[in-house]
Design a protein around this motif. Sequence first.
Motif, PDB file in Angstrom:
ATOM      1  N   GLU A  49      32.626  32.960  41.372  1.00  0.00           N
ATOM      2  CA  GLU A  49      31.866  34.151  40.998  1.00  0.00           C
ATOM      3  C   GLU A  49      32.789  35.345  40.810  1.00  0.00           C
ATOM      4  O   GLU A  49      32.657  36.098  39.833  1.00  0.00           O
ATOM      5  N   ARG A  50      33.753  35.522  41.691  1.00  0.00           N
ATOM      6  CA  ARG A  50      34.653  36.665  41.577  1.00  0.00           C
ATOM      7  C   ARG A  50      35.658  36.489  40.443  1.00  0.00           C
ATOM      8  O   ARG A  50      36.004  37.451  39.756  1.00  0.00           O
ATOM      9  N   ILE A  51      36.128  35.277  40.208  1.00  0.00           N
ATOM     10  CA  ILE A  51      37.053  35.036  39.095  1.00  0.00           C
ATOM     11  C   ILE A  51      36.414  35.459  37.774  1.00  0.00           C
ATOM     12  O   ILE A  51      37.059  36.053  36.909  1.00  0.00           O
ATOM     13  N   LEU A  56      37.985  35.322  33.780  1.00  0.00           N
ATOM     14  CA  LEU A  56      37.124  34.635  32.824  1.00  0.00           C
ATOM     15  C   LEU A  56      36.102  33.795  33.591  1.00  0.00           C
ATOM     16  O   LEU A  56      36.384  33.339  34.703  1.00  0.00           O
ATOM     17  N   PRO A  57      34.940  33.553  33.018  1.00  0.00           N
ATOM     18  CA  PRO A  57      34.003  32.624  33.650  1.00  0.00           C
ATOM     19  C   PRO A  57      34.657  31.256  33.842  1.00  0.00           C
ATOM     20  O   PRO A  57      35.406  30.792  32.969  1.00  0.00           O
ATOM     21  N   VAL A  58      34.397  30.619  34.984  1.00  0.00           N
ATOM     22  CA  VAL A  58      35.019  29.336  35.293  1.00  0.00           C
ATOM     23  C   VAL A  58      33.968  28.372  35.816  1.00  0.00           C
ATOM     24  O   VAL A  58      33.052  28.766  36.542  1.00  0.00           O
ATOM     25  N   SER A  59      34.102  27.123  35.431  1.00  0.00           N
ATOM     26  CA  SER A  59      33.199  26.080  35.909  1.00  0.00           C
ATOM     27  C   SER A  59      34.016  24.911  36.421  1.00  0.00           C
ATOM     28  O   SER A  59      35.210  24.798  36.136  1.00  0.00           O
ATOM     29  N   GLU A  71      36.498  29.597  30.629  1.00  0.00           N
ATOM     30  CA  GLU A  71      35.808  29.727  29.351  1.00  0.00           C
ATOM     31  C   GLU A  71      36.767  30.162  28.252  1.00  0.00           C
ATOM     32  O   GLU A  71      37.384  31.229  28.319  1.00  0.00           O
ATOM     33  N   GLY A  72      36.920  29.307  27.235  1.00  0.00           N
ATOM     34  CA  GLY A  72      37.774  29.634  26.106  1.00  0.00           C
ATOM     35  C   GLY A  72      39.256  29.638  26.407  1.00  0.00           C
ATOM     36  O   GLY A  72      40.043  30.151  25.609  1.00  0.00           O
ATOM     37  N   GLY A 156      36.991  47.785  37.377  1.00  0.00           N
ATOM     38  CA  GLY A 156      36.970  46.705  36.411  1.00  0.00           C
ATOM     39  C   GLY A 156      36.216  47.089  35.158  1.00  0.00           C
ATOM     40  O   GLY A 156      35.653  48.179  35.062  1.00  0.00           O
ATOM     41  N   MET A 157      36.219  46.187  34.186  1.00  0.00           N
ATOM     42  CA  MET A 157      35.548  46.422  32.912  1.00  0.00           C
ATOM     43  C   MET A 157      34.518  45.328  32.663  1.00  0.00           C
ATOM     44  O   MET A 157      34.709  44.181  33.083  1.00  0.00           O
ATOM     45  N   SER A 158      33.466  45.686  31.949  1.00  0.00           N
ATOM     46  CA  SER A 158      32.526  44.675  31.494  1.00  0.00           C
ATOM     47  C   SER A 158      33.194  43.864  30.393  1.00  0.00           C
ATOM     48  O   SER A 158      34.241  44.250  29.851  1.00  0.00           O
ATOM     49  N   LYS A 159      32.580  42.744  30.029  1.00  0.00           N
ATOM     50  CA  LYS A 159      33.119  41.910  28.957  1.00  0.00           C
ATOM     51  C   LYS A 159      33.229  42.710  27.671  1.00  0.00           C
ATOM     52  O   LYS A 159      34.224  42.610  26.938  1.00  0.00           O
TER      53      LYS A 159
END
Length: 210
Positions: A49-51, A56-59, A71-72, A156-159
């Motif tokens: 969640e923090r990453i 980047l989003p991670v799964s 992601e990407g 931090g910044m939003s996407k």
Amino acid sequence: MSEIVDEINRLHREVGTRQVAAGEARTVLLRRTYDADVADVWDAVTSPERIGRWFLPVSGEFKVGGRYQLEGNAGGEILECAAPARLRVSWLFGPEPGFSEVEVRLAPEGEGRTVFELEHVSVVPEEFWGQFGPGAVGVGWDLMSLGLGMHLAGGGMSKEEAAAWQTSPEAKALMSRSGQAWGDAYAASGADAEVVAATTDATIRFYTGA
């Protein structure tokens, strides 16, 4: 220069080589100190969640032997996880990534401060290294360390904000300074001055579009 660009000066960089089973690998290492305790930094670099909030989003399956996917971007296997000091993963991107690993090491430095060290070890095609040198990955890791620092400081910044910032004069100034700093580290490793100049210029032009 703004404070965000001056963040680049907080980093120590090293460039080297190492023998691995796949052959001679190139290494880039960056180190800096964050004003946060080890437990907080460890959580920031291992919590999915923090990453997603600073990188980047991670799964994936987040345990040793499990696989992850940014992601990407890169994915791979979680090779070591020794809380709260060391995380090592394979770092694979593209159809034929070859050998590539990233290790993050954390150590306390006094009260509420943490030394963060990241080392990327990779067998790199000679034509690619000859064109860009260490800055190809180094500038990206510098940007990552900036995002982590902002997150640990409560910002931090939003996407959307991050996407807009990437093309700003401030971002280009930061990436130019980062590229030059990796060129300096490459020179310190003993690389030829003309090679350093050419690869540094190519890296800066790639990241800034100049």
